[in-house]
Write a protein that holds these residues in place. Structure first.
Motif, PDB file in Angstrom:
ATOM      1  N   THR A   1    -115.467 -11.602   9.769  1.00  0.00           N
ATOM      2  CA  THR A   1    -115.024 -11.368  11.146  1.00  0.00           C
ATOM      3  C   THR A   1    -115.293  -9.937  11.600  1.00  0.00           C
ATOM      4  OG1 THR A   1    -112.782 -10.681  10.524  1.00  0.00           O
ATOM      5  CG2 THR A   1    -113.169 -13.042  10.798  1.00  0.00           C
ATOM      6  N   ASN A   2    -115.801  -9.102  10.712  1.00  0.00           N
ATOM      7  CA  ASN A   2    -116.083  -7.710  11.051  1.00  0.00           C
ATOM      8  C   ASN A   2    -117.293  -7.238  10.247  1.00  0.00           C
ATOM      9  OD1 ASN A   2    -115.959  -5.071  11.982  1.00  0.00           O
ATOM     10  ND2 ASN A   2    -114.290  -4.471  10.619  1.00  0.00           N
ATOM     11  N   LEU A   3    -118.441  -7.806  10.560  1.00  0.00           N
ATOM     12  CA  LEU A   3    -119.653  -7.515   9.798  1.00  0.00           C
ATOM     13  C   LEU A   3    -120.094  -6.064   9.936  1.00  0.00           C
ATOM     14  CD1 LEU A   3    -121.556 -10.817  10.610  1.00  0.00           C
ATOM     15  CD2 LEU A   3    -120.679 -10.127   8.363  1.00  0.00           C
TER      16      LEU A   3
ATOM     17  N   TRP B   1    -114.622 -12.376   1.585  1.00  0.00           N
ATOM     18  CA  TRP B   1    -115.569 -12.801   2.606  1.00  0.00           C
ATOM     19  C   TRP B   1    -114.874 -13.328   3.854  1.00  0.00           C
ATOM     20  CZ3 TRP B   1    -119.654 -12.358   5.193  1.00  0.00           C
ATOM     21  CH2 TRP B   1    -120.256 -13.401   5.888  1.00  0.00           C
ATOM     22  N   GLU B   2    -113.781 -14.016   3.720  1.00  0.00           N
ATOM     23  CA  GLU B   2    -113.082 -14.567   4.879  1.00  0.00           C
ATOM     24  C   GLU B   2    -112.639 -13.461   5.833  1.00  0.00           C
ATOM     25  OE1 GLU B   2    -112.778 -17.746   5.860  1.00  0.00           O
ATOM     26  OE2 GLU B   2    -114.171 -18.062   4.193  1.00  0.00           O
TER      27      GLU B   2
ATOM     28  N   ALA C   1    -129.671 -13.902   6.428  1.00  0.00           N
ATOM     29  CA  ALA C   1    -129.833 -12.843   5.428  1.00  0.00           C
ATOM     30  C   ALA C   1    -128.896 -11.677   5.709  1.00  0.00           C
ATOM     31  CB  ALA C   1    -131.286 -12.367   5.405  1.00  0.00           C
ATOM     32  N   TYR C   2    -128.717 -11.348   6.978  1.00  0.00           N
ATOM     33  CA  TYR C   2    -127.814 -10.270   7.398  1.00  0.00           C
ATOM     34  C   TYR C   2    -126.387 -10.564   6.926  1.00  0.00           C
ATOM     35  CZ  TYR C   2    -125.032  -7.566  10.849  1.00  0.00           C
ATOM     36  OH  TYR C   2    -124.123  -6.745  11.478  1.00  0.00           O
ATOM     37  N   CYS C   3    -125.963 -11.806   7.094  1.00  0.00           N
ATOM     38  CA  CYS C   3    -124.619 -12.213   6.666  1.00  0.00           C
ATOM     39  C   CYS C   3    -124.529 -12.355   5.145  1.00  0.00           C
ATOM     40  CB  CYS C   3    -124.244 -13.554   7.303  1.00  0.00           C
ATOM     41  SG  CYS C   3    -124.061 -13.499   9.091  1.00  0.00           S
TER      42      CYS C   3
END
Length: 205
Positions: free
Chosen positions: A58-60, A53-54, A41-43
């Motif tokens: 890599t840097n959420l 998104w790509e 859910a976080y992602c």
């Protein structure tokens, strides 16, 4: 920083701001092993609101920061709700969805907390790497006692951080004790942690 004003420390949920700790919690997906739904859910919030998104995957933390400071109130509230919801979902050994829903009921109130935490995580607590452990000698110099209570099942602040701190203090000759509380997670409302902190406080008296 101000050891002359401190006689003792009671710590719960030790977090040293090591890169490994920050990445584990918010970047690498390591919490997926115990809390797959929470991590997904976080992602998913970032993926669903992303035009790239790509790159953002890599840097959420950076992606959450961007949304929390976007100036779009609806986006800020949604990002805060997603971020805080993730942390609440991994904070206790017994996850109560009703309690989490109540906590998330007022998204506008969540923005300061979420932004505060994201900013500190991105900036490593505004300390140089290893600063907390490197500075432990001052506790010995001022005869400061330390008691640590840490949930064995704490998936927010890993038990290894508490162990590293306690070991460093012990090697320096500081009066320190560490109790890993079985069946307890991160939240200070966990019954086992409450009991451990009360007993630790009594020992400092």
């Amino acid at each position: 920083a101000h050891p002359a004003t401190v006689r003792s420390l009671l710590l719960r949920g030790v977090f040293l701001f090591g890169p490994d700790e920050v990445d584990y919690l918010f970047s690498s997906g390591a919490t997926f092993g115990q809390h797959p739904h929470a991590w997904a859910a976080y992602c998913r919030f970032i993926e669903d609101t992303s035009s790239d998104w790509e790159r953002e995957r890599t840097n959420l933390l950076g992606a959450y920061y961007q949304r929390l400071t976007s100036g779009d109130v609806a986006m800020q509230q949604a990002a805060a709700s997603a971020f805080v919801g993730y942390e609440l979902s991994i904070s206790k050994t017994f996850v109560d969805s009703v309690v989490i829903e109540e906590e998330l009921a007022t998204p506008s109130a969540l923005i300061p907390f979420a932004l505060f935490e994201v900013v500190y995580m991105i900036n490593g607590g505004f300390m140089r790497r290893g600063q907390l452990l490197d500075g432990c000698g001052v506790l010995k110099d001022h005869d400061i006692k330390v008691r640590i209570a840490h949930g064995r099942a704490d998936y927010v602040c890993q038990p290894g951080a508490a162990y590293r701190l306690a070991s460093t203090l012990e090697n320096l000759g500081v009066d320190v004790s560490l109790e890993f509380v079985a069946g307890a997670g991160h939240s200070d409302s966990e019954p086992g942690l409450v009991d451990a902190m009360v007993r630790a406080t009594d020992s400092l008296g």
